[in-house]
Scaffold this motif. Structure first.
Motif, PDB file in Angstrom:
ATOM      1  N   THR A  44      -6.724   7.114  28.094  1.00  0.00           N
ATOM      2  CA  THR A  44      -7.084   8.091  27.069  1.00  0.00           C
ATOM      3  C   THR A  44      -6.016   8.166  25.988  1.00  0.00           C
ATOM      4  N   VAL A  45      -4.761   8.190  26.391  1.00  0.00           N
ATOM      5  CA  VAL A  45      -3.661   8.222  25.425  1.00  0.00           C
ATOM      6  C   VAL A  45      -3.674   6.964  24.569  1.00  0.00           C
ATOM      7  N   PHE A  46      -3.832   5.801  25.187  1.00  0.00           N
ATOM      8  CA  PHE A  46      -3.840   4.541  24.457  1.00  0.00           C
ATOM      9  C   PHE A  46      -4.977   4.510  23.448  1.00  0.00           C
ATOM     10  N   MET A  47      -6.162   4.940  23.851  1.00  0.00           N
ATOM     11  CA  MET A  47      -7.315   4.941  22.946  1.00  0.00           C
ATOM     12  C   MET A  47      -7.096   5.912  21.799  1.00  0.00           C
ATOM     13  N   GLY A  48      -6.493   7.058  22.062  1.00  0.00           N
ATOM     14  CA  GLY A  48      -6.219   8.034  21.012  1.00  0.00           C
ATOM     15  C   GLY A  48      -5.225   7.513  20.000  1.00  0.00           C
ATOM     16  N   VAL A  49      -4.197   6.826  20.477  1.00  0.00           N
ATOM     17  CA  VAL A  49      -3.182   6.271  19.578  1.00  0.00           C
ATOM     18  C   VAL A  49      -3.774   5.151  18.748  1.00  0.00           C
ATOM     19  N   SER A  50      -4.518   4.243  19.360  1.00  0.00           N
ATOM     20  CA  SER A  50      -5.070   3.117  18.621  1.00  0.00           C
ATOM     21  C   SER A  50      -6.175   3.565  17.667  1.00  0.00           C
ATOM     22  N   ALA A  51      -6.887   4.627  17.988  1.00  0.00           N
ATOM     23  CA  ALA A  51      -7.936   5.124  17.102  1.00  0.00           C
ATOM     24  C   ALA A  51      -7.345   5.755  15.849  1.00  0.00           C
ATOM     25  N   SER A  52      -6.129   6.294  15.932  1.00  0.00           N
ATOM     26  CA  SER A  52      -5.534   6.934  14.768  1.00  0.00           C
ATOM     27  C   SER A  52      -4.661   5.984  13.950  1.00  0.00           C
ATOM     28  N   ALA A  53      -4.421   4.770  14.426  1.00  0.00           N
ATOM     29  CA  ALA A  53      -3.629   3.801  13.681  1.00  0.00           C
ATOM     30  C   ALA A  53      -4.400   3.387  12.439  1.00  0.00           C
ATOM     31  N   GLN A  54      -3.691   3.216  11.332  1.00  0.00           N
ATOM     32  CA  GLN A  54      -4.335   2.864  10.081  1.00  0.00           C
ATOM     33  C   GLN A  54      -4.073   1.408   9.734  1.00  0.00           C
ATOM     34  N   ASP A  55      -5.066   0.806   9.095  1.00  0.00           N
ATOM     35  CA  ASP A  55      -4.899  -0.543   8.587  1.00  0.00           C
ATOM     36  C   ASP A  55      -4.148  -0.435   7.267  1.00  0.00           C
ATOM     37  N   CYS A  56      -2.989  -0.995   7.217  1.00  0.00           N
ATOM     38  CA  CYS A  56      -2.173  -0.909   6.009  1.00  0.00           C
ATOM     39  C   CYS A  56      -2.261  -2.261   5.305  1.00  0.00           C
ATOM     40  N   SER A  57      -3.126  -2.337   4.316  1.00  0.00           N
ATOM     41  CA  SER A  57      -3.381  -3.610   3.660  1.00  0.00           C
ATOM     42  C   SER A  57      -2.995  -3.628   2.193  1.00  0.00           C
ATOM     43  N   ASP A  58      -2.219  -2.647   1.755  1.00  0.00           N
ATOM     44  CA  ASP A  58      -1.759  -2.624   0.367  1.00  0.00           C
ATOM     45  C   ASP A  58      -0.377  -1.976   0.313  1.00  0.00           C
ATOM     46  N   LEU A  59       0.222  -2.019  -0.846  1.00  0.00           N
ATOM     47  CA  LEU A  59       1.557  -1.469  -1.046  1.00  0.00           C
ATOM     48  C   LEU A  59       1.590   0.018  -0.703  1.00  0.00           C
ATOM     49  N   PHE A  60       2.785   0.520  -0.389  1.00  0.00           N
ATOM     50  CA  PHE A  60       2.964   1.960  -0.277  1.00  0.00           C
ATOM     51  C   PHE A  60       4.403   2.325  -0.634  1.00  0.00           C
ATOM     52  N   ILE A  61       4.590   3.584  -1.031  1.00  0.00           N
ATOM     53  CA  ILE A  61       5.918   4.102  -1.357  1.00  0.00           C
ATOM     54  C   ILE A  61       6.626   4.359  -0.032  1.00  0.00           C
ATOM     55  N   SER A  62       7.682   3.596   0.216  1.00  0.00           N
ATOM     56  CA  SER A  62       8.374   3.712   1.502  1.00  0.00           C
ATOM     57  C   SER A  62       9.648   4.550   1.417  1.00  0.00           C
ATOM     58  N   GLN A  81      -8.601   4.225 -12.213  1.00  0.00           N
ATOM     59  CA  GLN A  81      -7.900   3.220 -11.422  1.00  0.00           C
ATOM     60  C   GLN A  81      -7.808   3.635  -9.963  1.00  0.00           C
ATOM     61  N   GLN A  82      -7.492   2.670  -9.122  1.00  0.00           N
ATOM     62  CA  GLN A  82      -7.421   2.922  -7.689  1.00  0.00           C
ATOM     63  C   GLN A  82      -6.078   3.542  -7.323  1.00  0.00           C
ATOM     64  N   VAL A  83      -6.119   4.695  -6.679  1.00  0.00           N
ATOM     65  CA  VAL A  83      -4.896   5.323  -6.180  1.00  0.00           C
ATOM     66  C   VAL A  83      -4.500   4.596  -4.903  1.00  0.00           C
ATOM     67  N   ILE A  84      -3.288   4.063  -4.872  1.00  0.00           N
ATOM     68  CA  ILE A  84      -2.789   3.316  -3.720  1.00  0.00           C
ATOM     69  C   ILE A  84      -1.959   4.221  -2.809  1.00  0.00           C
ATOM     70  N   ASP A  85      -1.078   5.033  -3.408  1.00  0.00           N
ATOM     71  CA  ASP A  85      -0.245   5.941  -2.633  1.00  0.00           C
ATOM     72  C   ASP A  85       0.178   7.103  -3.516  1.00  0.00           C
ATOM     73  N   VAL A  86       0.477   8.233  -2.892  1.00  0.00           N
ATOM     74  CA  VAL A  86       0.901   9.431  -3.614  1.00  0.00           C
ATOM     75  C   VAL A  86       2.129   9.990  -2.920  1.00  0.00           C
ATOM     76  N   PHE A  87       3.127  10.346  -3.732  1.00  0.00           N
ATOM     77  CA  PHE A  87       4.294  11.049  -3.202  1.00  0.00           C
ATOM     78  C   PHE A  87       4.306  12.410  -3.882  1.00  0.00           C
ATOM     79  N   GLY A  88       4.206  13.466  -3.109  1.00  0.00           N
ATOM     80  CA  GLY A  88       4.135  14.811  -3.667  1.00  0.00           C
ATOM     81  C   GLY A  88       2.694  15.267  -3.769  1.00  0.00           C
ATOM     82  N   LYS A  89       2.495  16.358  -4.481  1.00  0.00           N
ATOM     83  CA  LYS A  89       1.160  16.940  -4.599  1.00  0.00           C
ATOM     84  C   LYS A  89       0.804  17.108  -6.067  1.00  0.00           C
ATOM     85  N   VAL A  90      -0.313  16.530  -6.447  1.00  0.00           N
ATOM     86  CA  VAL A  90      -0.829  16.729  -7.802  1.00  0.00           C
ATOM     87  C   VAL A  90      -1.523  18.068  -7.817  1.00  0.00           C
ATOM     88  N   GLY A  91      -1.100  18.916  -8.753  1.00  0.00           N
ATOM     89  CA  GLY A  91      -1.747  20.226  -8.867  1.00  0.00           C
ATOM     90  C   GLY A  91      -1.159  21.313  -8.038  1.00  0.00           C
TER      91      GLY A  91
END
Length: 160
Positions: free
Chosen positions: A10-28, A150-160
């Protein structure tokens, strides 16, 4: 034993279900130091090089929710270069005049040494890298002249 296996499954399935596919740039990493010591680190998590000229960073000042098209050149800056697979691009504000003071104070030598590229040297032309703690930064993919579509790739902070 069955309960332990069921629990682990159950733990393994929960962890793998929440993992995200990271296929583009991000602010690290976001750096906001004293004076003009400002930088962004952008990571390429893919196995392919990425042309950074397809991306730009925009600043939404003081929590603003929008901007006018006339402001596009001021709030955004196009990235340059090619980012190798599994590598970072360190973008630093372009303040390198060792005699500069006030708004023109130089970036620390240590930050200059790790920079891959410098951006926004003149505030009146682009203030994208003059950010502080209440500004949101957005990494977009697409044409800088039409931010709203345009496509939003990543956001740092909160707009608005």
């Amino acid at each position: 034993m069955k309960r332990t296996l069921l629990f682990l499954g159950t733990v393994f399935m929960g962890v793998s279900a929440s993992a995200q596919d990271c296929s583009d740039l991000f602010i690290s990493e976001y750096v906001e130091g004293v004076s003009n010591n400002k930088a962004l680190e952008i990571y390429n998590p893919t196995d392919q090089p990425i042309d950074l000229s397809q991306y730009f960073v925009a600043r939404y000042s003081n929590g603003s929710t929008s901007h006018t098209s006339a402001q596009t050149a001021s709030i955004a800056v196009e990235l340059v270069g090619t980012l190798a697979p599994y590598s970072t691009h360190v973008a630093v504000i372009d303040k390198r005049d060792s005699t500069g003071t006030g708004q023109e104070a130089p970036v620390w030598d240590e930050l200059q040494a790790v920079a891959d590229e410098f951006y926004s040297p003149v505030y009146d032309q682009s203030y994208a890298f003059y950010f502080n703690g209440n500004d949101a930064l957005i990494l977009y993919k697409g044409n800088i002249s039409d931010i709203g579509n345009q496509q939003v790739i990543d956001v740092f902070g909160k707009v608005g």
